[in-house]
Design a protein around this motif. Structure first.
Motif, short mmCIF file in Angstrom:
data_model
loop_
_atom_site.label_atom_id
_atom_site.label_comp_id
_atom_site.label_asym_id
_atom_site.label_seq_id
_atom_site.Cartn_x
_atom_site.Cartn_y
_atom_site.Cartn_z
N LEU A 198 35.90 53.94 7.46
CA LEU A 198 37.24 53.66 6.94
C LEU A 198 38.33 54.27 7.82
N LEU A 199 38.09 55.48 8.31
CA LEU A 199 39.07 56.10 9.21
C LEU A 199 39.18 55.34 10.53
N GLN A 200 38.04 54.87 11.05
CA GLN A 200 38.06 54.07 12.29
C GLN A 200 38.82 52.76 12.08
N ALA A 253 46.21 50.70 13.20
CA ALA A 253 47.42 51.34 13.73
C ALA A 253 47.60 51.01 15.21
N LEU A 254 46.50 51.01 15.98
CA LEU A 254 46.60 50.67 17.40
C LEU A 254 47.01 49.22 17.59
N GLN A 255 46.50 48.33 16.76
CA GLN A 255 46.85 46.91 16.86
C GLN A 255 48.33 46.71 16.52
N VAL A 266 28.49 59.09 1.94
CA VAL A 266 29.94 59.27 1.77
C VAL A 266 30.58 59.58 3.12
N ALA A 267 29.95 60.42 3.92
CA ALA A 267 30.49 60.77 5.24
C ALA A 267 30.53 59.55 6.15
N ILE A 268 29.49 58.72 6.12
CA ILE A 268 29.46 57.52 6.97
C ILE A 268 30.53 56.53 6.56
N VAL A 269 30.68 56.30 5.25
CA VAL A 269 31.72 55.38 4.76
C VAL A 269 33.10 55.89 5.13
#
Length: 104
Positions: free
Chosen positions: A57-59, A65-67, A50-53
């Motif tokens: 997803l946050l990345q 947002a940067l794009q 769950v932490a890895i997913v």
């Protein structure tokens, strides 16, 4: 009449309970129950997944947002350049009109 024998063992990490039931006629039912590290390890593995997913997803959200910000900045730059070019064309047209108009 049925007889029942219960055996419980624990080594500090794993607890096991064995219930043997003799119902007569030479038939014996054995019921085993245990708890230990297996459940804890599965829980930790699920939590890690769950932490890895969530991290990925946050990345992905951050990259989107940067794009979007980069595209917005580029569009603003193009708009500013077009406005500057339009002012230059307007000034040149005004000077050309002044040069063609005969002086009285």
């Amino acid at each position: 009449m049925a007889t029942e024998r219960v055996t419980e063992r624990s080594d500090g990490q794993t607890t096991e309970r064995v219930v043997e039931r003799d119902v007569g006629g030479g038939t014996t039912y054995v019921e085993k129950r245990g708890s230990g590290l297996g459940g804890i390890m599965v829980g930790v593995a699920v939590l890690a997944m769950v932490a890895i997913v969530a991290f990925f997803l946050l990345q992905a959200n951050r990259n989107d947002a940067l794009q979007t910000q980069a595209v917005t900045s580029a569009a603003s730059s193009v708009a500013d350049s077009a406005a500057t070019a339009a002012e230059g064309v307007s000034d040149a047209a005004g000077k050309a009109a002044d040069a063609v108009t005969p002086a009285n």
